[in-house]
Write a protein that holds these residues in place. Structure first.
Motif, PDB file in Angstrom:
ATOM      1  N   GLN A   1       0.693  -1.347   0.066  1.00 38.48           N
ATOM      2  CA  GLN A   1      -0.111   0.059   0.001  1.00 38.48           C
ATOM      3  C   GLN A   1       1.047   1.405  -0.012  1.00 38.48           C
ATOM      4  O   GLN A   1       0.374   2.154  -0.785  1.00 38.48           O
ATOM      5  CB  GLN A   1      -0.799   0.105   1.372  1.00 38.48           C
ATOM      6  CG  GLN A   1      -2.039  -0.842   1.168  1.00 38.48           C
ATOM      7  CD  GLN A   1      -1.727  -2.549   1.638  1.00 38.48           C
ATOM      8  OE1 GLN A   1      -0.546  -2.723   1.938  1.00 38.48           O
ATOM      9  NE2 GLN A   1      -2.649  -3.264   1.856  1.00 38.48           N
ATOM     10  N   ASP A   2       1.882   1.250   0.772  1.00 38.93           N
ATOM     11  CA  ASP A   2       2.830   2.346   1.051  1.00 38.93           C
ATOM     12  C   ASP A   2       3.437   2.685  -0.492  1.00 38.93           C
ATOM     13  O   ASP A   2       3.403   3.810  -1.049  1.00 38.93           O
ATOM     14  CB  ASP A   2       3.860   2.208   1.848  1.00 38.93           C
ATOM     15  CG  ASP A   2       3.339   2.493   3.339  1.00 38.93           C
ATOM     16  OD1 ASP A   2       2.155   2.886   3.469  1.00 38.93           O
ATOM     17  OD2 ASP A   2       4.050   1.860   4.415  1.00 38.93           O
ATOM     18  N   GLU A   3       3.957   1.747  -1.293  1.00 40.19           N
ATOM     19  CA  GLU A   3       4.425   1.809  -2.581  1.00 40.19           C
ATOM     20  C   GLU A   3       3.492   2.401  -3.428  1.00 40.19           C
ATOM     21  O   GLU A   3       3.703   3.330  -4.522  1.00 40.19           O
ATOM     22  CB  GLU A   3       4.938   0.415  -3.005  1.00 40.19           C
ATOM     23  CG  GLU A   3       5.699   0.606  -4.288  1.00 40.19           C
ATOM     24  CD  GLU A   3       6.443  -0.639  -4.826  1.00 40.19           C
ATOM     25  OE1 GLU A   3       7.000  -0.779  -5.993  1.00 40.19           O
ATOM     26  OE2 GLU A   3       6.297  -1.623  -4.081  1.00 40.19           O
ATOM     27  N   PHE A   4       2.154   1.950  -3.334  1.00 45.31           N
ATOM     28  CA  PHE A   4       1.230   2.350  -4.183  1.00 45.31           C
ATOM     29  C   PHE A   4       0.834   3.746  -4.154  1.00 45.31           C
ATOM     30  O   PHE A   4       0.764   4.839  -4.871  1.00 45.31           O
ATOM     31  CB  PHE A   4      -0.339   1.642  -3.940  1.00 45.31           C
ATOM     32  CG  PHE A   4      -1.430   2.080  -4.733  1.00 45.31           C
ATOM     33  CD1 PHE A   4      -1.706   1.561  -5.989  1.00 45.31           C
ATOM     34  CD2 PHE A   4      -2.356   3.016  -4.127  1.00 45.31           C
ATOM     35  CE1 PHE A   4      -2.788   2.009  -6.646  1.00 45.31           C
ATOM     36  CE2 PHE A   4      -3.207   3.398  -4.841  1.00 45.31           C
ATOM     37  CZ  PHE A   4      -3.566   2.919  -6.084  1.00 45.31           C
ATOM     38  N   ASN A   5       1.020   4.246  -2.526  1.00 48.08           N
ATOM     39  CA  ASN A   5       0.581   5.592  -2.368  1.00 48.08           C
ATOM     40  C   ASN A   5       1.798   6.454  -3.097  1.00 48.08           C
ATOM     41  O   ASN A   5       1.488   7.721  -3.521  1.00 48.08           O
ATOM     42  CB  ASN A   5       0.895   5.786  -0.931  1.00 48.08           C
ATOM     43  CG  ASN A   5      -0.633   5.207  -0.296  1.00 48.08           C
ATOM     44  OD1 ASN A   5      -1.649   5.312  -1.031  1.00 48.08           O
ATOM     45  ND2 ASN A   5      -0.598   5.165   1.015  1.00 48.08           N
ATOM     46  N   ARG A   6       3.031   6.054  -2.815  1.00 50.59           N
ATOM     47  CA  ARG A   6       3.980   6.742  -3.652  1.00 50.59           C
ATOM     48  C   ARG A   6       4.191   6.856  -4.949  1.00 50.59           C
ATOM     49  O   ARG A   6       4.288   8.008  -5.627  1.00 50.59           O
ATOM     50  CB  ARG A   6       5.319   6.058  -3.132  1.00 50.59           C
ATOM     51  CG  ARG A   6       5.970   6.462  -1.740  1.00 50.59           C
ATOM     52  CD  ARG A   6       7.231   5.971  -1.497  1.00 50.59           C
ATOM     53  NE  ARG A   6       7.471   4.462  -1.547  1.00 50.59           N
ATOM     54  CZ  ARG A   6       7.384   3.615  -0.796  1.00 50.59           C
ATOM     55  NH1 ARG A   6       7.102   3.858   0.389  1.00 50.59           N
ATOM     56  NH2 ARG A   6       7.849   2.087  -1.192  1.00 50.59           N
ATOM     57  N   MET A   7       3.684   6.068  -5.687  1.00 51.42           N
ATOM     58  CA  MET A   7       3.343   5.976  -7.145  1.00 51.42           C
ATOM     59  C   MET A   7       2.050   6.832  -7.507  1.00 51.42           C
ATOM     60  O   MET A   7       2.471   7.582  -8.413  1.00 51.42           O
ATOM     61  CB  MET A   7       2.985   4.317  -7.534  1.00 51.42           C
ATOM     62  CG  MET A   7       2.679   4.327  -9.171  1.00 51.42           C
ATOM     63  SD  MET A   7       0.987   4.800  -9.537  1.00 51.42           S
ATOM     64  CE  MET A   7       0.168   3.684  -8.557  1.00 51.42           C
ATOM     65  N   LEU A   8       1.181   7.122  -6.631  1.00 47.92           N
ATOM     66  CA  LEU A   8       0.034   7.779  -7.043  1.00 47.92           C
ATOM     67  C   LEU A   8       0.382   9.322  -6.959  1.00 47.92           C
ATOM     68  O   LEU A   8       0.037  10.109  -7.634  1.00 47.92           O
ATOM     69  CB  LEU A   8      -1.006   7.414  -5.887  1.00 47.92           C
ATOM     70  CG  LEU A   8      -2.341   8.373  -6.322  1.00 47.92           C
ATOM     71  CD1 LEU A   8      -3.033   7.719  -7.509  1.00 47.92           C
ATOM     72  CD2 LEU A   8      -3.468   7.721  -5.184  1.00 47.92           C
TER      73      LEU A   8
END
Length: 289
Positions: A212-219
């Motif tokens: 989830q944290d990696e997804f947030n950074r991507m977003l």
């Protein structure tokens, strides 16, 4: 007796009269010009109605089938302006009764149309449930039955609901446009996702646990790369768009605008940016890309 037109000719030459005519014509052009329809198949007069599900077996192996109905109801008001209600919506057919969850969701979208009737909203929903042609005509007639609204240049409601993905995840795209007078109308796009059991889901339920944290950074990175904002938004805004949905082209993010003129800032994130963040069963959606 010979009629004289000297008075009317003299009146037309007065500056105040010419100014009044110019203002009147400009107002009419503004009202009617704001109501031009852009829907490509808006001239269709076909108005068929089908039941929203069927218990009969299907020859195709899929569990869900759908097709589109189009409704184009129109009327002319006292002002001479055109009043109209345009709908394009999917008709779902399945042996699985849980598909009615999609029907209930579709009802919620259809019944946002701004009618001018006096009946209680709950009664209206019960009366017109699954009968959208009747509701479109009810909405149109409610406008035309009121003298105050029929003096307006035009009134319009347009709602198009499209199935944009049907593999593991069902994604719906809704485009609503409305104009009821004034400087601006209503124009917005909304996405919703459903799982195989027709439950509405959010994108985070499709992300692999621990990523989830990696997804947030991507977003956040994609927001900075794709969108030029009208003001400086914080990361909380960037991580919470109004809609995040999978489509055949990638991940769509739709944000609320700072002002009406900004509209809905929207970006499309290509699958190679996020596919590794999805749970394994959802990665196959983009196998052909």
């Amino acid at each position: 007796m010979q009629k004289s037109y000297m008075n009317s000719s003299s009146l037309e030459n007065k500056p105040s009269y010419r100014t009044w005519v110019a203002i009147t014509l400009a107002t009419l052009l503004l009202l009617t010009g704001s109501c031009k329809r852009s829907d490509p198949d808006s001239l269709s007069s076909a108005m068929q109605y089908y039941p929203l599900y069927s218990d009969k077996a299907f020859a195709l192996p899929d569990t869900l089938h759908y097709f589109y109905n189009t409704i184009d109801a129109r009327g002319i008001a006292l002002s001479g302006g055109e009043f109209s209600v345009y709908l394009k919506y999917p008709v779902f057919r399945s042996e699985d009764k849980t598909v009615l969850k999609l029907v209930d969701w579709l009802d919620d979208e259809i019944f946002i149309l701004a009618h001018n009737g006096t009946e209680d909203d709950a009664n209206i929903r019960q009366k017109f449930k699954a009968d959208y042609p009747a509701y479109a005509n009810y909405t149109l007639n409610s406008w035309l039955a009121t003298e105050e609204t029929t003096k307006m240049g035009c009134m319009q409601e347009s709602l198009a609901v499209e199935v944009v993905l049907n593999s593991e995840v069902i994604t719906m795209k809704t485009h609503h446009k409305g104009y009821w007078g004034g400087a601006n109308g209503d124009d917005y796009v909304h996405y919703a996702m459903f799982d195989e059991k027709y439950n509405q889901i959010e994108i985070m339920s499709l992300i692999e646990p621990g990523k989830q944290d990696e997804f947030n950074r991507m977003l956040i990175a994609e927001y900075k790369r794709n969108i030029i904002p009208w003001r400086d938004y914080d990361n909380d805004y960037k991580l919470n768009p109004d809609d995040l949905a999978l489509t055949p082209e990638g991940l769509v993010a739709v944000y609320s605008g700072y002002a009406h003129a900004e509209g809905q800032p929207t970006m499309l994130i290509k699958p190679d940016k996020f596919i590794h963040l999805l749970q394994p069963q959802y990665r196959g959606i983009y196998d052909d890309m």
